[in-house]
Design a protein around this motif. Structure first.
Motif, PDB file in Angstrom:
ATOM      1  N   ARG A  38       9.474  -0.068   4.670  1.00  3.10           N
ATOM      2  CA  ARG A  38       9.134   1.318   5.056  1.00  3.10           C
ATOM      3  C   ARG A  38       9.868   2.315   4.170  1.00  3.10           C
ATOM      4  NH1 ARG A  38       9.365   0.335  11.532  1.00  3.10           N
ATOM      5  NH2 ARG A  38       7.166  -0.205  11.795  1.00  3.10           N
ATOM      6  N   GLN A  39      11.138   2.039   3.866  1.00  2.54           N
ATOM      7  CA  GLN A  39      11.897   2.936   2.999  1.00  2.54           C
ATOM      8  C   GLN A  39      11.307   2.980   1.595  1.00  2.54           C
ATOM      9  OE1 GLN A  39      15.895   1.465   3.326  1.00  2.54           O
ATOM     10  NE2 GLN A  39      16.061   2.051   5.473  1.00  2.54           N
ATOM     11  N   LEU A  40      10.869   1.832   1.101  1.00  2.51           N
ATOM     12  CA  LEU A  40      10.246   1.791  -0.228  1.00  2.51           C
ATOM     13  C   LEU A  40       8.925   2.561  -0.230  1.00  2.51           C
ATOM     14  CD1 LEU A  40      10.989  -1.890  -1.250  1.00  2.51           C
ATOM     15  CD2 LEU A  40      11.932   0.172  -2.274  1.00  2.51           C
ATOM     16  N   SER A  62      17.044   3.738  -5.248  1.00  7.22           N
ATOM     17  CA  SER A  62      15.903   3.747  -6.154  1.00  7.22           C
ATOM     18  C   SER A  62      14.907   2.674  -5.722  1.00  7.22           C
ATOM     19  CB  SER A  62      16.342   3.471  -7.591  1.00  7.22           C
ATOM     20  OG  SER A  62      16.721   2.114  -7.736  1.00  7.22           O
ATOM     21  N   TYR A  63      13.686   2.839  -6.175  1.00 11.63           N
ATOM     22  CA  TYR A  63      12.642   1.857  -5.882  1.00 11.63           C
ATOM     23  C   TYR A  63      13.033   0.493  -6.445  1.00 11.63           C
ATOM     24  CZ  TYR A  63       8.153  -0.461  -5.746  1.00 11.63           C
ATOM     25  OH  TYR A  63       7.154  -1.371  -5.509  1.00 11.63           O
ATOM     26  N   ASP A  64      13.555   0.461  -7.666  1.00 11.55           N
ATOM     27  CA  ASP A  64      13.921  -0.814  -8.301  1.00 11.55           C
ATOM     28  C   ASP A  64      15.024  -1.536  -7.527  1.00 11.55           C
ATOM     29  OD1 ASP A  64      12.040  -0.500 -10.304  1.00 11.55           O
ATOM     30  OD2 ASP A  64      13.450   0.447 -11.687  1.00 11.55           O
ATOM     31  N   ALA A  65      16.021  -0.788  -7.052  1.00 11.89           N
ATOM     32  CA  ALA A  65      17.095  -1.400  -6.260  1.00 11.89           C
ATOM     33  C   ALA A  65      16.532  -1.955  -4.961  1.00 11.89           C
ATOM     34  CB  ALA A  65      18.197  -0.381  -5.976  1.00 11.89           C
ATOM     35  N   GLY A  66      15.638  -1.205  -4.327  1.00 17.24           N
ATOM     36  CA  GLY A  66      15.019  -1.668  -3.096  1.00 17.24           C
ATOM     37  C   GLY A  66      14.159  -2.888  -3.306  1.00 17.24           C
ATOM     38  N   LEU A  74       3.929  -6.090  -6.386  1.00 15.13           N
ATOM     39  CA  LEU A  74       5.082  -5.207  -6.541  1.00 15.13           C
ATOM     40  C   LEU A  74       5.870  -5.480  -7.817  1.00 15.13           C
ATOM     41  CD1 LEU A  74       6.366  -5.219  -2.860  1.00 15.13           C
ATOM     42  CD2 LEU A  74       5.097  -3.399  -4.021  1.00 15.13           C
ATOM     43  N   ALA A  75       5.846  -6.731  -8.281  1.00 14.02           N
ATOM     44  CA  ALA A  75       6.613  -7.113  -9.474  1.00 14.02           C
ATOM     45  C   ALA A  75       5.967  -6.646 -10.777  1.00 14.02           C
ATOM     46  CB  ALA A  75       6.809  -8.625  -9.506  1.00 14.02           C
ATOM     47  N   GLU A  76       4.669  -6.364 -10.740  1.00 13.63           N
ATOM     48  CA  GLU A  76       3.973  -5.921 -11.958  1.00 13.63           C
ATOM     49  C   GLU A  76       4.346  -4.479 -12.290  1.00 13.63           C
ATOM     50  OE1 GLU A  76       1.929  -7.450 -14.154  1.00 13.63           O
ATOM     51  OE2 GLU A  76       2.447  -9.295 -13.114  1.00 13.63           O
ATOM     52  N   PRO A  77       4.871  -4.234 -13.489  1.00 17.35           N
ATOM     53  CA  PRO A  77       5.318  -2.878 -13.831  1.00 17.35           C
ATOM     54  C   PRO A  77       4.190  -1.850 -13.921  1.00 17.35           C
ATOM     55  CG  PRO A  77       5.520  -4.349 -15.717  1.00 17.35           C
ATOM     56  CD  PRO A  77       5.131  -5.189 -14.551  1.00 17.35           C
ATOM     57  N   ASP A  78       2.971  -2.273 -14.195  1.00 20.94           N
ATOM     58  CA  ASP A  78       1.864  -1.331 -14.365  1.00 20.94           C
ATOM     59  C   ASP A  78       1.025  -1.138 -13.105  1.00 20.94           C
ATOM     60  OD1 ASP A  78       2.604  -0.974 -17.016  1.00 20.94           O
ATOM     61  OD2 ASP A  78       1.320  -2.610 -17.706  1.00 20.94           O
ATOM     62  N   THR A  79       1.491  -1.655 -11.968  1.00 17.02           N
ATOM     63  CA  THR A  79       0.734  -1.538 -10.728  1.00 17.02           C
ATOM     64  C   THR A  79       0.667  -0.073 -10.297  1.00 17.02           C
ATOM     65  OG1 THR A  79       1.399  -3.738 -10.023  1.00 17.02           O
ATOM     66  CG2 THR A  79       0.624  -2.259  -8.308  1.00 17.02           C
ATOM     67  N   GLN A  80      -0.516   0.356  -9.904  1.00 17.61           N
ATOM     68  CA  GLN A  80      -0.726   1.726  -9.431  1.00 17.61           C
ATOM     69  C   GLN A  80       0.018   1.941  -8.108  1.00 17.61           C
ATOM     70  OE1 GLN A  80      -2.402   4.172 -11.105  1.00 17.61           O
ATOM     71  NE2 GLN A  80      -2.418   2.650 -12.735  1.00 17.61           N
ATOM     72  N   PRO A  81       0.501   3.170  -7.863  1.00 17.41           N
ATOM     73  CA  PRO A  81       1.231   3.451  -6.623  1.00 17.41           C
ATOM     74  C   PRO A  81       0.468   3.073  -5.354  1.00 17.41           C
ATOM     75  CG  PRO A  81       1.516   5.257  -8.156  1.00 17.41           C
ATOM     76  CD  PRO A  81       0.501   4.325  -8.778  1.00 17.41           C
ATOM     77  N   LEU A 114       3.120  -3.194   0.141  1.00 13.51           N
ATOM     78  CA  LEU A 114       4.199  -2.956   1.103  1.00 13.51           C
ATOM     79  C   LEU A 114       3.668  -2.966   2.531  1.00 13.51           C
ATOM     80  CD1 LEU A 114       6.195  -0.241  -0.840  1.00 13.51           C
ATOM     81  CD2 LEU A 114       7.046  -2.507  -0.193  1.00 13.51           C
ATOM     82  N   MET A 115       2.480  -2.447   2.744  1.00 11.66           N
ATOM     83  CA  MET A 115       1.895  -2.451   4.078  1.00 11.66           C
ATOM     84  C   MET A 115       1.587  -3.885   4.528  1.00 11.66           C
ATOM     85  SD  MET A 115       2.175   0.624   4.919  1.00 11.66           S
ATOM     86  CE  MET A 115       1.316   0.674   6.472  1.00 11.66           C
TER      87      MET A 115
END
Length: 114
Positions: free
Chosen positions: A106-108, A36-40, A70-77, A84-85
């Motif tokens: 890259r996996q995330l 999952s994204y959260d685990a990653g 990345l830590a902000e829950p409301d961040t847009q994809p 990540l880039m």
């Protein structure tokens, strides 16, 4: 099969045919993938703490800013992908630990659909 951290585990097989002085096994960095994204993200946070200690201050700030996004829950994809880039860019210039960060980031990115 998953481990307690929420990562999918794969078993490694080693076949050796001849040769002299065969020492050690190279484990492919992609043998463990986040389920999952959260685990990653949890794993990435741990790896970045180690990586940050070995990069120049400017790159460290880039990692800090990206992790904040990345830590902000409301961040847009798209903003997550951009963060990540940025991490991938720093990790690509780092040594061995950078390879693990690079692979995980890259996996995330793939989990985000990009």
């Amino acid at each position: 099969m998953t481990n307690g951290s929420g990562f999918q585990q794969h078993h490694n097989t080693v076949n050796m045919h001849g040769g002299d002085g065969n020492i050690g096994v190279h484990y492919d960095q992609r043998t463990i993938a986040p389920v999952s994204y959260d685990a990653g993200l949890r794993e990435l946070r741990t790896l970045l703490a180690e990586l940050r200690a070995g990069v120049p201050e400017g790159d460290g700030r880039t990692l800090d800013e990206a992790m904040g996004v990345l830590a902000e829950p409301d961040t847009q994809p798209q903003n997550r992908r951009n963060a990540l880039m940025a991490i991938i860019g720093v990790a690509a210039t780092a040594e061995t630990l950078g390879e693990s960060v690079l692979s995980l980031a890259r996996q995330l990115t793939q989990l985000l659909g990009g």
